[in-house]
Enzyme design. Structure first.
Site, PDB file in Angstrom:
ATOM      1  N   THR A   8       0.853  -1.193   0.000  1.00 30.58           N
ATOM      2  CA  THR A   8       0.000   0.000   0.000  1.00 30.58           C
ATOM      3  C   THR A   8       0.885   1.238   0.000  1.00 30.58           C
ATOM      4  OG1 THR A   8      -1.733   1.218   1.168  1.00 30.58           O
ATOM      5  CG2 THR A   8      -0.130   0.100   2.536  1.00 30.58           C
ATOM      6  N   GLY A  12      -1.401   5.811   6.449  1.00 31.69           N
ATOM      7  CA  GLY A  12      -2.370   5.632   7.532  1.00 31.69           C
ATOM      8  C   GLY A  12      -2.672   4.154   7.749  1.00 31.69           C
ATOM      9  N   ASP A  69      -7.751  -5.437  -0.164  1.00 30.95           N
ATOM     10  CA  ASP A  69      -8.691  -4.860  -1.119  1.00 30.95           C
ATOM     11  C   ASP A  69      -9.992  -4.658  -0.360  1.00 30.95           C
ATOM     12  OD1 ASP A  69      -9.422  -3.809  -3.603  1.00 30.95           O
ATOM     13  OD2 ASP A  69     -10.457  -5.643  -4.147  1.00 30.95           O
ATOM     14  N   GLY A 151     -13.685   8.377   1.027  1.00 30.65           N
ATOM     15  CA  GLY A 151     -14.565   7.500   0.253  1.00 30.65           C
ATOM     16  C   GLY A 151     -16.035   7.691   0.612  1.00 30.65           C
ATOM     17  N   TYR A 152     -16.690   6.596   0.903  1.00 29.01           N
ATOM     18  CA  TYR A 152     -18.135   6.596   1.145  1.00 29.01           C
ATOM     19  C   TYR A 152     -18.487   6.839   2.623  1.00 29.01           C
ATOM     20  CZ  TYR A 152     -18.051   4.521  -3.516  1.00 29.01           C
ATOM     21  OH  TYR A 152     -17.828   4.296  -4.854  1.00 29.01           O
ATOM     22  N   ARG A 178     -11.651  -2.694   8.000  1.00 26.75           N
ATOM     23  CA  ARG A 178     -10.186  -2.815   7.919  1.00 26.75           C
ATOM     24  C   ARG A 178      -9.603  -3.132   9.296  1.00 26.75           C
ATOM     25  NH1 ARG A 178      -9.778   1.399   5.516  1.00 26.75           N
ATOM     26  NH2 ARG A 178     -10.057   0.477   3.478  1.00 26.75           N
TER      27      ARG A 178
END
Ligand code: IMP
Length: 195
Positions: A8, A12, A69, A151-152, A178
């Protein structure tokens, strides 16, 4: 000290993982390896994409590699945007939120259930792999709320009534897909180390 490379560029995420794995692990990130392969996330499942990235990074670095993912699955949209969450619409997070709210239209509150999903794959250079998955249940609200996260997050409301974007980073990690996947991984490597 055991080493793994986390596929990644997001510092963060790397810090969140380091905090959960504890001092026995050295976590390196894609930024430490300038010549890593570009991996296309073209698999139909979260696990498929995570595995593809983890194996490519393990092979390229000779180290144990972790890849993730994640995405948002909305029940009334048959699981969309799912693995396409990042590419659901061109432009900004706001554009993708607008498209999702448009697709959902006037679906009533009780049918706006959704979950965030995060799949992790830990792969060794000789091709062994192991997976964890974390999910976070909630529902999609009609008007974005909150300024944290990405994001959302502003349209994803948790059962206690706050959106993901109204949580601090630590509060989010405690309930998020996550965070759950990272904690499952940390438990797993402490019980049955691979590699
Ligand atoms: P990635 O797996 O980190 O690349 O995330 C894929 C996409 O899923 C992101 O670009 C977001 O659109 C969405 N997503 C994943 N995790 C989250 C989250 O914690 N909050 C909001 N959106 C997320």
């Amino acid at each position: 000290m055991r080493t793994l490379v986390f596929a990644t560029a997001n510092l963060g995420k790397k810090e969140e993982l380091e905090a959960l794995l504890g001092p026995g692990w050295l976590v390196r990130s894609a930024a430490d390896f300038p010549k890593l392969p570009e991996v296309e996330e073209d698999q139909p499942t979260f696990e498929g994409n995570a595995a593809k990235k983890a194996h490519a990074f393990a092979k390229a670095t000779g180290l144990m590699a972790l890849a993730d993912d994640s995405g948002l699955c909305v029940d009334a949209l048959e699981g969309r945007p799912g693995v396409f969450s990042a590419r659901y619409a061109p432009g900004t997070d706001g554009d993708r939120i607008a498209k999702l709210l448009g697709e959902l239209g006037d679906v009533p509150a009780g049918q706006r259930t959704a979950r965030f999903v995060c799949a992790l794959c830990l792969a060794t250079p000789d091709g062994k792999e192991t997976f964890t998955r974390g999910t976070c249940e909630g529902r999609i609200i009609g008007t974005p709320r909150g300024t944290h996260g990405f994001g959302y997050d502003p349209i994803f409301e948790l059962p206690h009534g706050k959106t993901m974007a109204e949580l601090t980073r630590d509060e989010k990690s405690a309930v998020s897909h996550r965070g759950a996947a990272f904690r499952a991984l940390a438990r797993m490597v402490s019980l049955s180390p691979i590699g």
